[in-house]
Write a protein that holds these residues in place. Sequence first.
Motif, PDB file in Angstrom:
ATOM      1  N   LYS A 187     -35.563 108.307 -11.531  1.00 59.01           N
ATOM      2  CA  LYS A 187     -34.528 107.851 -12.603  1.00 59.01           C
ATOM      3  C   LYS A 187     -35.163 106.807 -13.873  1.00 59.01           C
ATOM      4  O   LYS A 187     -35.025 107.006 -15.031  1.00 59.01           O
ATOM      5  CB  LYS A 187     -33.478 106.956 -11.984  1.00 59.01           C
TER       6      LYS A 187
ATOM      7  N   PHE B 222     -24.086  93.852  -2.031  1.00 58.87           N
ATOM      8  CA  PHE B 222     -25.028  94.306  -3.055  1.00 58.87           C
ATOM      9  C   PHE B 222     -23.996  95.450  -3.850  1.00 58.87           C
ATOM     10  O   PHE B 222     -24.200  95.523  -4.879  1.00 58.87           O
ATOM     11  CB  PHE B 222     -26.113  94.868  -2.697  1.00 58.87           C
ATOM     12  N   ARG B 223     -23.351  96.262  -2.746  1.00 60.82           N
ATOM     13  CA  ARG B 223     -22.505  97.381  -3.615  1.00 60.82           C
ATOM     14  C   ARG B 223     -21.168  96.599  -4.323  1.00 60.82           C
ATOM     15  O   ARG B 223     -20.946  97.445  -5.469  1.00 60.82           O
ATOM     16  CB  ARG B 223     -21.827  98.325  -2.493  1.00 60.82           C
TER      17      ARG B 223
ATOM     18  N   ARG C 250     -37.550  98.614  -1.836  1.00 58.77           N
ATOM     19  CA  ARG C 250     -36.337  99.392  -1.472  1.00 58.77           C
ATOM     20  C   ARG C 250     -35.845  99.070   0.152  1.00 58.77           C
ATOM     21  O   ARG C 250     -36.366  99.627   0.964  1.00 58.77           O
ATOM     22  CB  ARG C 250     -36.614 100.849  -1.657  1.00 58.77           C
ATOM     23  N   PRO C 251     -35.170  98.157   0.338  1.00 57.63           N
ATOM     24  CA  PRO C 251     -34.572  97.534   1.597  1.00 57.63           C
ATOM     25  C   PRO C 251     -34.342  98.961   2.278  1.00 57.63           C
ATOM     26  O   PRO C 251     -34.395  98.700   3.694  1.00 57.63           O
ATOM     27  CB  PRO C 251     -33.569  96.625   1.451  1.00 57.63           C
ATOM     28  N   LEU C 252     -33.732  99.834   1.902  1.00 56.00           N
ATOM     29  CA  LEU C 252     -33.142 100.970   2.562  1.00 56.00           C
ATOM     30  C   LEU C 252     -34.337 102.051   3.022  1.00 56.00           C
ATOM     31  O   LEU C 252     -34.024 102.914   3.982  1.00 56.00           O
ATOM     32  CB  LEU C 252     -32.006 101.614   2.032  1.00 56.00           C
TER      33      LEU C 252
ATOM     34  N   THR D 270     -29.458 104.347 -12.903  1.00 56.77           N
ATOM     35  CA  THR D 270     -28.472 103.702 -11.931  1.00 56.77           C
ATOM     36  C   THR D 270     -29.235 103.401 -10.534  1.00 56.77           C
ATOM     37  O   THR D 270     -30.564 104.061 -10.419  1.00 56.77           O
ATOM     38  CB  THR D 270     -27.379 104.566 -11.439  1.00 56.77           C
ATOM     39  N   GLY D 271     -29.172 102.841  -9.567  1.00 55.08           N
ATOM     40  CA  GLY D 271     -29.661 102.646  -8.303  1.00 55.08           C
ATOM     41  C   GLY D 271     -29.115 103.971  -7.492  1.00 55.08           C
ATOM     42  O   GLY D 271     -28.161 104.415  -7.613  1.00 55.08           O
ATOM     43  N   GLY D 272     -29.984 104.380  -6.472  1.00 56.73           N
ATOM     44  CA  GLY D 272     -29.807 105.575  -5.847  1.00 56.73           C
ATOM     45  C   GLY D 272     -28.382 105.507  -5.010  1.00 56.73           C
ATOM     46  O   GLY D 272     -27.834 106.590  -4.716  1.00 56.73           O
ATOM     47  N   GLY D 273     -27.802 104.439  -4.735  1.00 58.45           N
ATOM     48  CA  GLY D 273     -26.595 104.401  -3.804  1.00 58.45           C
ATOM     49  C   GLY D 273     -25.377 104.167  -4.840  1.00 58.45           C
ATOM     50  O   GLY D 273     -24.295 103.962  -4.052  1.00 58.45           O
TER      51      GLY D 273
ATOM     52  N   ARG E 101     -25.838 111.582   1.787  1.00 61.68           N
ATOM     53  CA  ARG E 101     -25.424 111.605   0.264  1.00 61.68           C
ATOM     54  C   ARG E 101     -25.341 112.891  -0.634  1.00 61.68           C
ATOM     55  O   ARG E 101     -24.898 112.950  -1.482  1.00 61.68           O
ATOM     56  CB  ARG E 101     -26.371 110.430  -0.421  1.00 61.68           C
TER      57      ARG E 101
ATOM     58  N   MET F 163     -33.248 107.786  -4.097  1.00 62.52           N
ATOM     59  CA  MET F 163     -34.472 106.716  -4.544  1.00 62.52           C
ATOM     60  C   MET F 163     -35.685 107.650  -4.660  1.00 62.52           C
ATOM     61  O   MET F 163     -35.739 108.762  -3.871  1.00 62.52           O
ATOM     62  CB  MET F 163     -34.804 105.748  -3.258  1.00 62.52           C
TER      63      MET F 163
ATOM     64  N   PHE G  31     -30.134  92.025  -0.189  1.00 62.59           N
ATOM     65  CA  PHE G  31     -29.811  92.640   0.981  1.00 62.59           C
ATOM     66  C   PHE G  31     -29.792  91.717   2.141  1.00 62.59           C
ATOM     67  O   PHE G  31     -29.042  92.147   3.039  1.00 62.59           O
ATOM     68  CB  PHE G  31     -30.775  93.931   1.130  1.00 62.59           C
TER      69      PHE G  31
ATOM     70  N   ASP H  25     -30.755  98.143 -11.516  1.00 58.83           N
ATOM     71  CA  ASP H  25     -31.257  97.415 -10.329  1.00 58.83           C
ATOM     72  C   ASP H  25     -32.010  96.119 -11.089  1.00 58.83           C
ATOM     73  O   ASP H  25     -31.859  94.957 -10.624  1.00 58.83           O
ATOM     74  CB  ASP H  25     -32.500  97.981  -9.591  1.00 58.83           C
TER      75      ASP H  25
ATOM     76  N   ILE I  65     -33.764  92.476  -5.248  1.00 61.51           N
ATOM     77  CA  ILE I  65     -32.708  93.318  -4.577  1.00 61.51           C
ATOM     78  C   ILE I  65     -33.226  93.144  -2.791  1.00 61.51           C
ATOM     79  O   ILE I  65     -31.929  92.874  -2.273  1.00 61.51           O
ATOM     80  CB  ILE I  65     -32.928  94.859  -4.920  1.00 61.51           C
TER      81      ILE I  65
HETATM   82  C1  S3P Z   1     -30.620 102.057  -3.167  1.00 57.47           C
HETATM   83  C2  S3P Z   1     -31.400 102.469  -4.193  1.00 57.47           C
HETATM   84  C3  S3P Z   1     -32.195 101.384  -4.978  1.00 57.47           C
HETATM   85  C4  S3P Z   1     -31.501 100.097  -5.106  1.00 57.47           C
HETATM   86  C5  S3P Z   1     -31.242  99.723  -3.836  1.00 57.47           C
HETATM   87  C6  S3P Z   1     -30.287 100.523  -2.889  1.00 57.47           C
HETATM   88  C7  S3P Z   1     -29.860 103.048  -2.386  1.00 57.47           C
HETATM   89  O1  S3P Z   1     -32.480 101.793  -6.408  1.00 57.47           O
HETATM   90  O2  S3P Z   1     -30.297 100.099  -5.866  1.00 57.47           O
HETATM   91  O3  S3P Z   1     -32.390  99.451  -3.000  1.00 57.47           O
HETATM   92  O4  S3P Z   1     -28.970 102.795  -1.876  1.00 57.47           O
HETATM   93  O5  S3P Z   1     -30.372 104.234  -2.480  1.00 57.47           O
HETATM   94  P1  S3P Z   1     -33.615 103.034  -6.603  1.00 57.47           P
HETATM   95  O6  S3P Z   1     -32.863 104.116  -6.429  1.00 57.47           O
HETATM   96  O7  S3P Z   1     -33.813 102.909  -8.209  1.00 57.47           O
HETATM   97  O8  S3P Z   1     -34.803 102.972  -5.879  1.00 57.47           O
END
Ligand code: S3P
Length: 174
Positions: A14, A56-57, A117-119, A77-80, A136, A10, A48, A33, A44
């Motif tokens: 990206k 979500f995953r 960003r919930p995380l 992509t999303g960070g996860g 990660r 995050m 969550f 996202d 998002i």
């Molecule tokens: C996440 C990153 C977010 C989004 C979600 C979870 C993560 O995307 O998919 O909040 O687990 O790193 P960004 O990387 O675009 O913020």
Amino acid sequence: MKNLVLVGFMGSGKTTIGRLTAVELGMQFMDMDRRIEEREGMSIPDIFAQRGESAFRDIEEEVVKELAARHDLVIATGGGVVLRPANVEILAHGGVVVHLRVDVETVLARTRGHTHRPLLQGEDLSTRARALLKERRPLYEAIPLSVESAGRSSEAVAHDVVAIYRAQEKQASS
Ligand code: S3P
């Protein structure tokens, strides 16, 4: 043309780099996202909060499969996304995957005050971000192609990403 897939923590840039590279390459930009939110009709943070991270995953994995089946896309992509290694394999199958490297200080500076960003919410963001990044790091570092994002202009990062993409495309077609 193969998809260009941007992966990274995050705040690694990206979305910004995705938009710039899509213009430069004349390809369509796709933010995973946003695609997830559109598909589910929910934000998002709501996904969550109401369904949990694991749901979500699952959705994220479905969207990976959907987008990897297409071409000519620049995908942020999303960070996860790396948490399920199969996602990266699927995206790499018909695409060039590039990791945008970033350090925790840059992440904190770039995401400060953001609420989507919930995380990365709540107290002691620095400890949270550090722990997540540490967990990660091996997953991101397993991606062979990468560009440094910290401390550089978006244009410089996008330039390097485009160069990597073009070199990979050239190699694939020769
Ligand atoms: C996440 C990153 C977010 C989004 C979600 C979870 C993560 O995307 O998919 O909040 O687990 O790193 P960004 O990387 O675009 O913020």
